[in-house]
Design an enzyme around this catalytic site. Structure first.
Site, mmCIF file in Angstrom:
data_model
loop_
_atom_site.group_PDB
_atom_site.id
_atom_site.type_symbol
_atom_site.label_atom_id
_atom_site.label_comp_id
_atom_site.label_asym_id
_atom_site.label_seq_id
_atom_site.Cartn_x
_atom_site.Cartn_y
_atom_site.Cartn_z
ATOM 1 N N ASP A 135 0.135 7.774 -2.581
ATOM 2 C CA ASP A 135 0.749 6.522 -3.233
ATOM 3 C C ASP A 135 0.215 5.582 -4.196
ATOM 4 O OD1 ASP A 135 2.802 6.768 -1.319
ATOM 5 O OD2 ASP A 135 2.306 5.541 -0.020
ATOM 6 N N TYR A 162 8.058 2.649 2.880
ATOM 7 C CA TYR A 162 7.042 2.098 3.737
ATOM 8 C C TYR A 162 6.579 0.773 2.797
ATOM 9 C CZ TYR A 162 5.707 4.893 7.845
ATOM 10 O OH TYR A 162 5.615 5.431 8.894
#
Length: 624
Positions: A290, A374
């Protein structure tokens, strides 16, 4: 333009000035986009010497027509390009995903006849109800695919405007999109399973039920204001001082952290995270870096008082840029406040009758970011007793697939026919330590009992085993809860009144590291996640634990490459890298939105002080 502190984040004016330099040098000719743009931090020696270093910016540039990728550094001080290096994608990897890739991939995928036909066979003709999710591709072969700048695309159904698309995955079908040729070059259509139907819209009263009315208000007030001061990016609270930074790639950064004017950390950040999923079949390639692939800092939330932060809050904005290098401000990106944290210390003495209590308090520096499904909150805590804690709060929505009727060994059924795959969230902390100076070393400390013997006749002895880590090759270590393993970062220059080195101890959470096979393609790219601890000799070019270019990197970059020289680390200027994070076996309670799951680590002073440093904390006068 005023002169900022060398560690201050780049401003909007600086980004525009750097862009002008690149335009003049011809670096932005044609369809060139910025995959990353941020401050190239000044050398540590110059900062610590109080000099005014060359102010530089670094840009990752992608020509979306040719695919050429350039890593450029510009000097704002001297108004020139310092370096411009063209990458070999097959050897070095690709630049991060562009903001514009998301919308473009949706158009490309939905225009592809083969993919449309596969969706039609599943009964989906109205593509306005389909949400495509581009996923970074990794490096799984064949070589001709790996050299493409590409993503793999999964689909979800969103029947109505406020539906939760993650509740309705289309499984067994993926489109492979070449981002430069702007086409689908492969469609994998391996199986068909019914799309789960149950709504996951947690805003819908039919799903969540009526809001409860039994929670009474909680108000946090500081009538005299907060105890910290913020001057630009310089923060002081009690005996702590530090500078706050922010980067589009790694998010919140901390600099020159000192306690009682004694240095503890020169720089601290979370410069990488990998989220590998454990489905070995159709989605074997599903893993996200990420930070290196998506740039967590770019997706920082604007925080709101009463929703994200409570109390007397100070906010800092963050400046990032879009694909064209134009600056964009994220209001209230960083939240700074202090919290009561229960008892600091307490004792009622049975001999002298003294009854004393003190309250613990902590300074909180935090931000929240959303990457796809998320949401992650990063919270740095600084305590009155000298403790430093990093806590990551993970929430958001599970990445879902279809749960077959005959079950799934690598997933949990979280709603009828809906699967949440087992996965990990593995973060890497980069701690450029400076405990009482730049000359530091690391000791591994285990505790154990001893067998009954002449020196331990009743078998109750407890001892420490201390191992000094002398070279980088010795410092790839695993946590061990059965031994209470910690790592003590000691000063090579200063001792306490007992003649022992002043130090800080890293307390890890003994959770699994990367569970993928060491010979897997993922393990080759996520080498940093193979150990809980690494220690390297400081090198300003070694900033990213998975390497500079993470997207589609073939492997071997980052920490495994950093330690190849096997440098001495005993009494040197060192960097401590710590891998931490949960292995998530989803629960039904994690659906449709996940309650916060916490992970992190703690740094505690160990002989840094000669006694409890909070003896001078006054009792709460109004109550005790």
């Amino acid at each position: 333009m005023s002169s900022p502190h060398p560690l201050d984040p780049a401003s909007a004016e600086e980004y525009l000035a750097g862009r002008d330099i690149m335009v003049a040098a011809g670096l932005l000719a044609g369809p060139v986009r910025f995959a990353y743009y941020g401050l190239e931090e000044a050398p540590k020696d110059e900062v610590l010497a109080g000099e005014a270093p060359d102010r530089r910016l670094r840009a990752y540039l992608v020509n979306t027509g040719s695919g050429e990728s350039v890593d450029a550094v510009v000097s704002l001080t001297h108004q020139k390009v310092v370096s411009a290096r063209t990458l070999d994608p097959g050897l070095q990897g690709q630049m991060p995903i562009l903001d514009s890739d998301f919308a473009r991939v949706d158009e490309i995928t939905k225009a592809d006849p083969e993919w449309r036909a596969a969706m039609a066979r599943r009964g989906y003709h109205d593509l306005s109800k389909v949400r495509t999710c581009p996923i970074t591709a990794g490096a799984f072969g064949p070589p001709e695919d790996d050299r493409r700048r590409m993503v793999r695309v999964l689909a979800f159904i969103m029947e109505r405007e406020h539906d939760l698309a993650w509740a309705h995955p289309v499984d067994g079908l993926a489109a492979y999109v070449d981002l430069i040729e702007q086409k689908v070059f492969k469609v994998t259509d391996e199986f068909e399973l019914p799309v789960p139907r149950e709504s996951g819209d947690y805003d819908d009263e039919a799903v969540r039920g009526p809001h409860r009315t039994t929670l009474k208000p909680v108000e946090i007030t500081q009538p005299e204001g907060p105890s910290f001061t913020l001057d630009g990016y310089a923060l002081r609270w009690q005996d702590w001082s530090m500078r706050i930074g922010f980067d589009a790639r790694e998010g919140l950064t901390l600099h020159q952290v000192s306690l009682q004017d004694r240095p503890v950390l020169y720089r601290a950040s979370i410069p990488e995270m990998v989220v590998p999923y454990g489905d070995p079949k159709f989605r074997h390639w599903q893993a996200y870096f990420d930070t290196g692939e998506y740039l967590v800092g770019k997706w920082a939330n604007s925080l709101e008082l009463g929703c994200d932060c409570l109390g007397e809050i100070a906010y800092l904005d963050a400046t990032v840029t879009d694909d064209t290098g134009q600056p964009r401000s994220i209001a209230n990106a960083i939240c700074i406040h202090e919290e009561d944290f229960g008892i600091l210390w307490k004792h009622t003495d049975i001999f002298n009758g003294s009854a004393q209590s003190r309250r613990q308090r902590r300074l909180v520096v935090s931000y929240f970011t959303t990457v796809g499904n998320y949401d992650y909150g990063f919270y740095w805590y600084f305590y009155l007793d000298g403790t430093i804690e990093l806590e990551v709060k993970a929430t958001g929505v599970l990445f879902t697939s279809v749960y077959p009727e005959d079950g799934h060994p690598n997933a949990t059924e979280v709603a009828p026919g809906l699967a949440g795959a087992f996965h990990q969230h593995l973060f890497s902390a980069r701690l450029d330590v400076s405990v009482d100076g730049r000359a530091n070393a690391v000791e591994e400390v285990d505790v154990s009992g001893l067998p009954i013997g002449p020196d331990n006749p009743y078998g109750n002895a407890i001892v420490q085993q201390v191992t000094r880590l002398a070279r980088e090759s010795q410092a790839g270590r695993r946590a061990d809860g059965s031994r209470g393993r910690t790592w003590r970062i000691i000063s090579a220059e200063r001792s306490n009144r007992f003649g022992r080195p002043t130090s800080y101890t890293l307390y890890p959470e003994a959770a699994p590291v990367l569970l993928a096979d060491p010979d897997s393609p993922l393990a080759a790219r996520a080498g940093f996640a193979a150990n809980h601890l690494w220690v390297t000799r400081y090198d300003p070019d070694q900033r990213w634990p998975a390497g500079d270019y993470v997207n589609q990197n073939p492997g071997g970059a980052g920490l495994p490459a950093f330690i190849a020289g096997d440098r001495e680390i005993d009494g040197e200027d060192i960097v401590v890298w710590h891998t931490f994070g949960p292995t998530h076996v989803p629960r039904p309670e994690d659906w449709p939105v996940m309650p916060v799951a916490r992970c992190g680590f703690v740094l505690k002073p160990t002989g840094f002080f000669d006694r409890n440093p909070t003896l001078d904390v006054a009792p709460p006068a109004a109550h005790c």
